[in-house]
Scaffold this motif. Structure first.
Motif, PDB file in Angstrom:
ATOM      1  N   VAL B 340      -0.371   5.373  -2.756  1.00 47.23           N
ATOM      2  CA  VAL B 340       0.619   4.302  -2.684  1.00 47.23           C
ATOM      3  C   VAL B 340       0.984   3.849  -4.099  1.00 47.23           C
ATOM      4  O   VAL B 340       0.277   4.126  -5.053  1.00 47.23           O
ATOM      5  N   LEU B 341       2.112   3.171  -4.183  1.00 51.00           N
ATOM      6  CA  LEU B 341       2.522   2.571  -5.447  1.00 51.00           C
ATOM      7  C   LEU B 341       2.118   1.104  -5.393  1.00 51.00           C
ATOM      8  O   LEU B 341       2.738   0.305  -4.711  1.00 51.00           O
ATOM      9  N   LEU B 342       1.042   0.771  -6.085  1.00 44.99           N
ATOM     10  CA  LEU B 342       0.458  -0.570  -5.962  1.00 44.99           C
ATOM     11  C   LEU B 342       1.403  -1.671  -6.433  1.00 44.99           C
ATOM     12  O   LEU B 342       1.392  -2.769  -5.910  1.00 44.99           O
ATOM     13  N   LYS B 343       2.212  -1.349  -7.448  1.00 44.38           N
ATOM     14  CA  LYS B 343       3.076  -2.382  -8.014  1.00 44.38           C
ATOM     15  C   LYS B 343       4.341  -2.585  -7.198  1.00 44.38           C
ATOM     16  O   LYS B 343       5.192  -3.370  -7.566  1.00 44.38           O
ATOM     17  N   MET B 344       4.491  -1.810  -6.131  1.00 45.35           N
ATOM     18  CA  MET B 344       5.722  -1.920  -5.355  1.00 45.35           C
ATOM     19  C   MET B 344       5.445  -2.474  -3.966  1.00 45.35           C
ATOM     20  O   MET B 344       4.334  -2.463  -3.477  1.00 45.35           O
ATOM     21  N   SER B 345       6.538  -2.928  -3.353  1.00 47.43           N
ATOM     22  CA  SER B 345       6.384  -3.594  -2.068  1.00 47.43           C
ATOM     23  C   SER B 345       6.091  -2.589  -0.962  1.00 47.43           C
ATOM     24  O   SER B 345       6.267  -1.391  -1.114  1.00 47.43           O
ATOM     25  N   ILE B 346       5.656  -3.139   0.167  1.00 46.70           N
ATOM     26  CA  ILE B 346       5.423  -2.327   1.351  1.00 46.70           C
ATOM     27  C   ILE B 346       6.697  -1.578   1.713  1.00 46.70           C
ATOM     28  O   ILE B 346       6.694  -0.393   1.997  1.00 46.70           O
ATOM     29  N   ARG B 347       7.798  -2.318   1.647  1.00 50.17           N
ATOM     30  CA  ARG B 347       9.072  -1.723   2.025  1.00 50.17           C
ATOM     31  C   ARG B 347       9.386  -0.509   1.150  1.00 50.17           C
ATOM     32  O   ARG B 347       9.710   0.558   1.646  1.00 50.17           O
ATOM     33  N   TRP B 348       9.277  -0.692  -0.146  1.00 43.87           N
ATOM     34  CA  TRP B 348       9.596   0.413  -1.053  1.00 43.87           C
ATOM     35  C   TRP B 348       8.664   1.589  -0.837  1.00 43.87           C
ATOM     36  O   TRP B 348       9.066   2.741  -0.932  1.00 43.87           O
ATOM     37  N   ASN B 349       7.400   1.304  -0.563  1.00 53.22           N
ATOM     38  CA  ASN B 349       6.434   2.376  -0.369  1.00 53.22           C
ATOM     39  C   ASN B 349       6.740   3.196   0.875  1.00 53.22           C
ATOM     40  O   ASN B 349       6.738   4.413   0.830  1.00 53.22           O
ATOM     41  N   THR B 384       0.523  -8.392   7.045  1.00 52.92           N
ATOM     42  CA  THR B 384       1.176  -8.926   5.859  1.00 52.92           C
ATOM     43  C   THR B 384       2.193  -9.981   6.276  1.00 52.92           C
ATOM     44  O   THR B 384       2.806  -9.856   7.337  1.00 52.92           O
ATOM     45  N   PRO B 385       2.337 -11.008   5.441  1.00 45.36           N
ATOM     46  CA  PRO B 385       3.339 -12.008   5.789  1.00 45.36           C
ATOM     47  C   PRO B 385       4.763 -11.456   5.681  1.00 45.36           C
ATOM     48  O   PRO B 385       5.641 -11.853   6.436  1.00 45.36           O
ATOM     49  N   THR B 386       4.975 -10.570   4.761  1.00 38.87           N
ATOM     50  CA  THR B 386       6.326 -10.032   4.581  1.00 38.87           C
ATOM     51  C   THR B 386       6.280  -8.590   4.101  1.00 38.87           C
ATOM     52  O   THR B 386       5.330  -8.180   3.429  1.00 38.87           O
ATOM     53  N   ILE B 387       7.320  -7.832   4.426  1.00 40.98           N
ATOM     54  CA  ILE B 387       7.345  -6.435   3.997  1.00 40.98           C
ATOM     55  C   ILE B 387       7.639  -6.318   2.504  1.00 40.98           C
ATOM     56  O   ILE B 387       7.604  -5.241   1.942  1.00 40.98           O
ATOM     57  N   ASN B 388       7.938  -7.446   1.878  1.00 43.78           N
ATOM     58  CA  ASN B 388       8.176  -7.403   0.437  1.00 43.78           C
ATOM     59  C   ASN B 388       6.907  -7.673  -0.360  1.00 43.78           C
ATOM     60  O   ASN B 388       6.943  -7.760  -1.580  1.00 43.78           O
ATOM     61  N   GLN B 389       5.802  -7.827   0.350  1.00 44.68           N
ATOM     62  CA  GLN B 389       4.510  -8.005  -0.321  1.00 44.68           C
ATOM     63  C   GLN B 389       4.159  -6.754  -1.137  1.00 44.68           C
ATOM     64  O   GLN B 389       4.389  -5.638  -0.697  1.00 44.68           O
ATOM     65  N   LEU B 390       3.608  -6.955  -2.342  1.00 43.80           N
ATOM     66  CA  LEU B 390       3.184  -5.804  -3.135  1.00 43.80           C
ATOM     67  C   LEU B 390       1.981  -5.143  -2.463  1.00 43.80           C
ATOM     68  O   LEU B 390       1.069  -5.821  -2.002  1.00 43.80           O
ATOM     69  N   VAL B 391       1.980  -3.832  -2.434  1.00 47.73           N
ATOM     70  CA  VAL B 391       0.908  -3.103  -1.764  1.00 47.73           C
ATOM     71  C   VAL B 391      -0.428  -3.355  -2.462  1.00 47.73           C
ATOM     72  O   VAL B 391      -1.481  -3.388  -1.838  1.00 47.73           O
ATOM     73  N   GLY B 392      -0.375  -3.587  -3.779  1.00 50.79           N
ATOM     74  CA  GLY B 392      -1.597  -3.883  -4.523  1.00 50.79           C
ATOM     75  C   GLY B 392      -2.307  -5.122  -4.019  1.00 50.79           C
ATOM     76  O   GLY B 392      -3.499  -5.309  -4.246  1.00 50.79           O
ATOM     77  N   ASN B 393      -1.585  -6.005  -3.324  1.00 48.87           N
ATOM     78  CA  ASN B 393      -2.199  -7.229  -2.817  1.00 48.87           C
ATOM     79  C   ASN B 393      -2.799  -7.069  -1.423  1.00 48.87           C
ATOM     80  O   ASN B 393      -3.357  -8.013  -0.880  1.00 48.87           O
ATOM     81  N   LEU B 394      -2.662  -5.882  -0.837  1.00 51.54           N
ATOM     82  CA  LEU B 394      -3.194  -5.679   0.514  1.00 51.54           C
ATOM     83  C   LEU B 394      -4.646  -5.204   0.440  1.00 51.54           C
ATOM     84  O   LEU B 394      -5.099  -4.701  -0.572  1.00 51.54           O
ATOM     85  N   SER B 395      -5.340  -5.334   1.575  1.00 48.75           N
ATOM     86  CA  SER B 395      -6.710  -4.814   1.648  1.00 48.75           C
ATOM     87  C   SER B 395      -6.655  -3.289   1.738  1.00 48.75           C
ATOM     88  O   SER B 395      -5.617  -2.706   2.033  1.00 48.75           O
ATOM     89  N   GLY B 396      -7.798  -2.661   1.492  1.00 44.78           N
ATOM     90  CA  GLY B 396      -7.854  -1.203   1.500  1.00 44.78           C
ATOM     91  C   GLY B 396      -7.324  -0.591   2.791  1.00 44.78           C
ATOM     92  O   GLY B 396      -6.579   0.379   2.772  1.00 44.78           O
ATOM     93  N   GLY B 397      -7.722  -1.168   3.899  1.00 46.21           N
ATOM     94  CA  GLY B 397      -7.293  -0.643   5.190  1.00 46.21           C
ATOM     95  C   GLY B 397      -5.790  -0.707   5.354  1.00 46.21           C
ATOM     96  O   GLY B 397      -5.154   0.237   5.814  1.00 46.21           O
ATOM     97  N   ASN B 398      -5.240  -1.829   4.967  1.00 41.47           N
ATOM     98  CA  ASN B 398      -3.791  -1.980   5.094  1.00 41.47           C
ATOM     99  C   ASN B 398      -3.043  -1.091   4.110  1.00 41.47           C
ATOM    100  O   ASN B 398      -1.976  -0.582   4.429  1.00 41.47           O
ATOM    101  N   GLN B 399      -3.632  -0.887   2.944  1.00 41.43           N
ATOM    102  CA  GLN B 399      -3.016   0.052   1.996  1.00 41.43           C
ATOM    103  C   GLN B 399      -2.961   1.450   2.607  1.00 41.43           C
ATOM    104  O   GLN B 399      -1.960   2.150   2.507  1.00 41.43           O
ATOM    105  N   GLN B 400      -4.063   1.814   3.246  1.00 42.28           N
ATOM    106  CA  GLN B 400      -4.110   3.143   3.848  1.00 42.28           C
ATOM    107  C   GLN B 400      -3.071   3.267   4.955  1.00 42.28           C
ATOM    108  O   GLN B 400      -2.444   4.296   5.119  1.00 42.28           O
ATOM    109  N   LYS B 401      -2.899   2.169   5.705  1.00 39.55           N
ATOM    110  CA  LYS B 401      -1.884   2.206   6.757  1.00 39.55           C
ATOM    111  C   LYS B 401      -0.501   2.411   6.161  1.00 39.55           C
ATOM    112  O   LYS B 401       0.329   3.124   6.724  1.00 39.55           O
ATOM    113  N   VAL B 402      -0.254   1.792   5.012  1.00 37.95           N
ATOM    114  CA  VAL B 402       1.037   1.978   4.353  1.00 37.95           C
ATOM    115  C   VAL B 402       1.193   3.445   3.938  1.00 37.95           C
ATOM    116  O   VAL B 402       2.241   4.062   4.134  1.00 37.95           O
ATOM    117  N   ALA B 403       0.090   4.020   3.411  1.00 35.84           N
ATOM    118  CA  ALA B 403       0.136   5.414   2.978  1.00 35.84           C
ATOM    119  C   ALA B 403       0.455   6.340   4.140  1.00 35.84           C
ATOM    120  O   ALA B 403       1.189   7.314   3.997  1.00 35.84           O
TER     121      ALA B 403
END
Lengths: 322, 494
Positions: B340-349, B384-403
């Motif tokens: 994932v791109l940690l500095k970018m939002s869920i949406r962008w990822n 996540t409260p919003t899809i514009n949240q940065l992925v770096g701010n999510l927990s590991g599990g949620n990051q993996q879900k984004v991936a």
């Protein structure tokens, strides 16, 4: 209190810009705060601004371009020679010039991507090579006796608005659309943010990086043409140290030195800050040597601030991870 | 046994959140104390307070009978507290010995006594029964050995309390055995260990006591023999949850992906296939060439030879881009750097691989993009409260879900999941498993690379075992056994 903090953080660059305008306005109210002088600031900023937008693309994708000043110099003498010695028409000369500048950017990008060298070092070498080439084209002497038409893009007006300003605004608008509304712009950010992740997401990272240097080359070329028109002669040193101003403007404008971050709006604010400073310091009659020191300090300050912000952001991340 | 460490009524607040809420926690001398809890339970904060990386707002720390209101990283090192994190603190271009004695001089004077350095390093390594040449550069070591160097480094500093954060996450079962011996060895030496892990097996095998944390509070501390797996999981998540693998009756379709004789720098010619609706597990030790084969398939690295067929049709793949177009997606084991791109939002990822498809000409269709992102955010229950949240701010599990979400959004037909549950808490793991099963029902073919024996046996329909760049064994579901896999993986032919 938090609201105020947030506000200042969000509009930090704008606040600095306003602060500078007020500062110079208080120090020199009768010469600085006139409509015509403020117009001059914007006009003077346009050339540097256009080059900065080019640099913005390169930096967002994680690169840097120190050769842009030399591209401007080269462009200035090349187009001047095409217009005078080669007797080319205005449009063919401009198009040739822009094509050459774009190709220079393209080659720069290809070298950097293919050999995987540090962009800073690669473009530093090119800066020297291109500066040499600029001297060579004009034999070291300024090229004057330009046809009258060649002054229009630098000195002309549409209504009461200087043509360079209009060109700057057009560049801003197109750049903003590309960066904010197109997938290509999004891909630039992705590449600068994390190249390997972007590549694994199916982005042709090499091609995109080359593209940013080509865009940078094109816009530096455009800046060079306007520069030529404004000073009415091709100068082999026309763009000297320009890369420093552009870089400062970009960094003040929140463009990250490590890529992936940077907004048009704040970058333009950065450009205007440099413009106001240059103009203000000249009006205050500050000697050029002091100006150099001040510019250097501002650049250093901006870079330090960028570094400190990164550190703070890092700490914040630790907190959030808890 | 006396307590080596006692944390009393410690509270740590961050703006808007109480990370630690009046917690008390103690570690006895020479015990292995497990610290468990879901991501975000406060384990990391507690560790940081013990190592002095952050200061508590309230409460006290008593270490070896001495009371400290706060520690700092230098002081904690001096008094014998060391931590080994998932990201190692090693200098890759320096040698093992230089790393072990980094910031810890072996002799007086300006110059390094090279011989003494080597000898002392050998001593430490031998006390751990570790067979490494002290002159080897760190970058030439496998992850397991790097970890060994980290432990040696702590030992060389005369550690009394060692904190290990998910030490087995990057290890394969063989290496885990070695680590266990190491930890038991440390314990005999009187070193206390705080052992953070998500793996229940390890905790029950290795630890003396366990402390469960949830939402910034200590739920309980108990002797390990007084509790059960299910009880622990229950305490951790606050609800009943069995760590079993969701049942599934696979229905196989045609061959989705077939690779023939693919070879690369670390892989001999390899061939295998995946069918629609099938989960093929790839087991093996770290360095067996599992990730490498995946990267060859998707064109991330250059292959020497071999062909890839999708639905029986030969395709040429030279870059990840080609692979994506053919419906093959790879979810990297290295989530933070490659997934994932940690500095970018869920949406962008999520939309990154398909942005072009979501665009008209070159312009992104924002409405389509939002719909797409929201669809997968909901489907995968990304918190996540919003899809514009940065992925770096999510927990590991949620990051993996984004991936994973980004590859589902790209309508991939073949998913290569490399260590899909690494560093993810129990609840999130379960969700990922259910998700994988659901995907097979939709006809996707899954290749799952995992070092967790239980996981790969529980999830796979068929298993390939790799060793030294080769597929050395293929097992059908009914033949799965830890024994067989290990034999293949360590390349013991019977």
């Amino acid at each position: 209190m938090d609201k105020l903090k947030n506000f200042i953080k969000q509009y930090f660059v704008l606040v600095i810009l306003l602060f500078l305008i007020i500062l110079f306005g208080v120090l020199q109210p009768e010469s600085f705060l006139t409509m015509s002088n403020l117009f001059t600031v914007v006009r003077q900023s346009s050339i540097m601004g256009i080059a900065t937008i080019g640099l913005l693309f390169v930096m967002i994708a994680g690169g840097i371009d120190l050769s842009l000043g030399s591209v401007i110099s080269l462009q200035s003498v090349l187009v001047a020679v095409l217009l005078t010695q080669a007797q080319l028409g205005l449009i063919p000369a401009y198009l040739t010039g822009l094509l050459v500048a774009t190709l220079i950017g393209l080659v720069t990008g290809i070298i950097i991507v293919k050999t995987n060298i540090f962009p800073m070092i690669g473009t530093l070498a090119l800066q020297i090579i291109l500066q040499g080439a600029a001297y060579l084209i004009c034999g070291g002497m300024p090229v004057s006796n330009l046809p009258d038409g060649a002054k229009v893009v630098g000195q002309g007006y549409v209504g009461s608005i200087p043509l360079p300003v209009i060109l700057f605004i057009i560049v801003i608008a197109i750049a903003a659309v590309i960066l904010n509304r197109t997938y290509i712009g999004r891909h630039f950010y992705a590449v600068g943010s994390n190249e390997e992740a972007a590549r694994l997401s199916g982005i042709n990272t090499g091609k995109l990086k080359v593209a940013t240097y080509a865009i940078g080359g094109f816009l530096s070329g455009l800046a060079g043409i306007i520069m030529l028109a404004r000073i009415s002669s091709g100068q082999p040193t026309a763009g000297k140290n320009m890369e420093m101003d552009c870089l400062t403007a970009a960094v003040i404008g929140g463009v990250s030195l490590t890529g992936g971050e940077g907004r048009i709006s704040t970058a333009v604010c950065g450009v205007l800050i440099i413009g106001v400073l240059t103009n203000g310091m000249t009006i205050l009659n500050i000697s050029e040597y002091y100006q150099l020191i001040i510019r250097g300090c501002i650049f250093l300050g901006a870079v330090c601030l960028d570094g400190i912000q990164k550190q703070l952001a890092g700490k914040k991340k630790v907190r959030k991870a808890v | 046994m006396d307590n080596i460490l006692e944390i009393k009524n410690v509270t740590k607040r961050y703006p808007g959140v109480v990370a630690l809420d009046n917690i008390s926690f103690s570690v006895k001398e020479g015990e292995v104390h497990a610290l468990v809890g879901e991501n975000g339970a406060g384990k990391s904060t507690l560790i940081k307070i013990i190592t002095g990386a952050i200061k508590p707002d309230e409460g006290s720390i008593i270490y070896q009978g001495k009371s400290y209101t706060e520690l700092n990283p230098i002081l904690s090192g001096q008094i014998g507290i060391e931590a080994i994190y998932q990201e190692f603190n090693l200098a890759p271009s320096l040698s093992v010995e230089e790393n072990i004695y980094m910031g810890n001089k072996v002799n007086e004077g300006l110059f390094i006594d090279k011989k003494k350095l080597t000898n002392k390093t050998m001593e430490v390594l031998e006390s751990l029964n570790a067979d490494i040449d002290p002159g080897t550069k760190i970058r030439d070591l496998t992850v397991a050995y790097m970890q060994l160097v980290e432990i040696s480094k702590a030992l060389a500093k005369n550690v009394k309390l060692l904190i290990m954060d998910e030490p087995t996450a990057p290890l394969t079962d063989n290496e885990v055995e070695i680590l266990f011996k190491l930890v038991k060895n440390l314990k005999e030496k009187g070193v206390s260990v705080i052992y953070i892990s998500h793996r229940m097996d390890e905790i029950f095998e290795l630890c003396d006591r366990v402390t469960v944390m949830r939402d910034g509070q200590v739920i309980k501390t108990t002797d390990i023999q007084d509790t059960t797996r299910n009880q622990l999981i229950f305490d951790m998540v606050g609800r009943e949850l069995t760590e079993t693998y969701p049942p599934r009756t696979p229905k196989y379709g045609e061959k989705l992906l077939e690779i023939k004789n693919i070879a690369g720098p670390s892989n001999a010619e390899t061939s295998f296939y995946v069918r629609e609706g099938e989960i093929v597990g790839i087991a093996g030790l770290v360095g067996a060439g599992r990730t490498e084969i995946a990267r060859l398939i998707i064109g991330a690295d250059k292959k020497y030879s071999g062909e890839v067929y999708v639905k029986g049709e030969k395709v040429s793949i030279h870059s990840p881009k080609d692979a994506i177009e053919k419906g093959i997606a790879y979810v990297s084991e290295d989530r933070k750097n490659q997934g994932v791109l940690l500095k970018m939002s869920i949406r962008w990822n999520i939309t990154l691989p398909i942005l072009r498809r979501l665009s008209r000409f070159i312009f992104i269709d924002a409405k389509k993009e939002n719909e797409c992102v929201n669809e997968y955010k909901d489907a995968l229950r990304i918190k996540t409260p919003t899809i514009n949240q940065l992925v770096g701010n999510l927990s590991g599990g949620n990051q993996q879900k984004v991936a994973v979400a980004k590859w589902l959004a790209s309508k991939s037909k073949i998913l290569i999941l490399d260590e899909p549950t690494r560093g993810i808490d129990v609840g999130a793991k379960q969700e990922i498993y259910e998700l994988i099963n659901k995907l097979t029902e939709e006809g996707l073919g899954i290749i799952m690379i995992s070092s967790e024996m239980e996981e790969i046996m529980g999830m796979s329909d068929r298993m390939l075992v790799m060793a030294e760049g080769n597929i050395v064994g293929e097992l059908q579901k009914e033949d799965f056994s830890q024994d067989k896999i290990l034999k293949y993986a360590s390349n013991i032919t019977t």
